[in-house]
Design an enzyme around this catalytic site. Sequence first.
Site: not given
Length: 485
Positions: A455-457
Amino acid sequence: MTTMTDTSPREFKMPDVGEGLTEAEILKWYVQPGDTVTDGQVVCEVETAKAAVELPIPYDGVVRALHFPEGTTVDVGTSIIAVDVAGGAPAPASAPAATAAPAEAAAPARPAAKPEPVAKKPERKPVLVGYGVAESSTKRRPRKGVPAAAVPAEDTLYAATAIQGVQGELNGHGHAVGGQRPLAKPPVRKLAKDLGVDLATITPSGPDGVITREDVHAAVAPPKAPEPVAQAAVAQAAPAASAPAPVASSDGVRETRIPVKGVRKATAAAMVGSAFTAPHVTEFVTVDVTRTMKLVEELKQDKELAGLRVNPLLLIAKALLVAIRRHPDINASWDEAAQEIVVKHYVNLGIAAATPRGLIVPNIKDAQAKTLPQLAESLGELVSTAKEGRTSPAAMQGGTVTITNVGVFGIDTGTPILNPGESAILAVGSIKLQPWVHKGKVKARQVTTLALSFDHRLVDGELGSKVLADVAAILEQPKRLITWA
């Protein structure tokens, strides 16, 4: 004074066997009306959106009725079985009928109402086949260049012919004369188009010369073998042109519909939610795992691991746990409501498992605290329970990171989708011999490709790359399981 005893049956309601589940499907009944049951006895098996679960009855008695047949999806809180707890006589022979339709049996008959005077409705006349009828007061505007008589008001089935400027009529078989289209409902026309059948070649059997679905299917059915006497006449007759029949399976079935429910329905919803909520990034690395495969063979002979499942997945799982210990921020989740990143100091390691009911991801609780033999034992129990369809809902809740082994299907790699609430998932490809440069020479080595989606968040490229690189380094040099742990 006489003591009154309550002989009314006890109703057992569908419980919530998971967290927040609203329904479950009855897979199998283990009892029938008239059977005696005891407290704690399993009476049925149900499938929720997470797993198949057996339900025990909480009291003693005799089964009076099963309110739903197998294969029915029932809302949580709905009564599914009635039991006479007073130890009454077995249910009568008519109990199954009452079970099939309890609502209808309990509903009292309504008295016949006095008929109201019926007002005469205006005469209704047919319109285009399959689209209902129209009132007789409807008037049609004559089409340009066509006399009004060419489009009879009492039957607009001739409209297609009138548009072409040709006033056609139907012959005795419903075939077009003068260029008129054969009569058929739109679904029948679509069926004929899909099967490659020309409607003009079909003899209709429906009322008013309308072609039915049965007529279309009969047109593509294989012809019956001719009688011996008629073979000579058939040979002399000119072969009639026919449309090519569509390709079908050996049993003639062209489509199979599978209801989307239970585990498949939950998986589909979860994957759609994950794919369109968490921004996925996937990185890949190809690694020489020859030393790891040798270590697996050595561990199989170790007495401490006797009777346990020892395979490459065991060491891959251990390698991921070591990488998470070195980079704990990868083991986290995104709290949208609080706008916080929640770093977990425990690892509930999920293992994706393909089962007859669909893909499930049970997890090993507190996997970071387990020794190698304990981890092997947990993996073995997880896999065997999943294959038997006995995974509990609790075993599939609270996962923090997942491994999916697509290599068992002969696949080199993939881009796995995150489980909702998790920040990373590791895909392991097939391990196969490949030419590889080893100590300055090209040799045949056992090689695999790893893919890490995150998850690139909350996981940036640096963190994701470090975790994937650590897993690859451990599998290339498994002695790092000791030095890095």
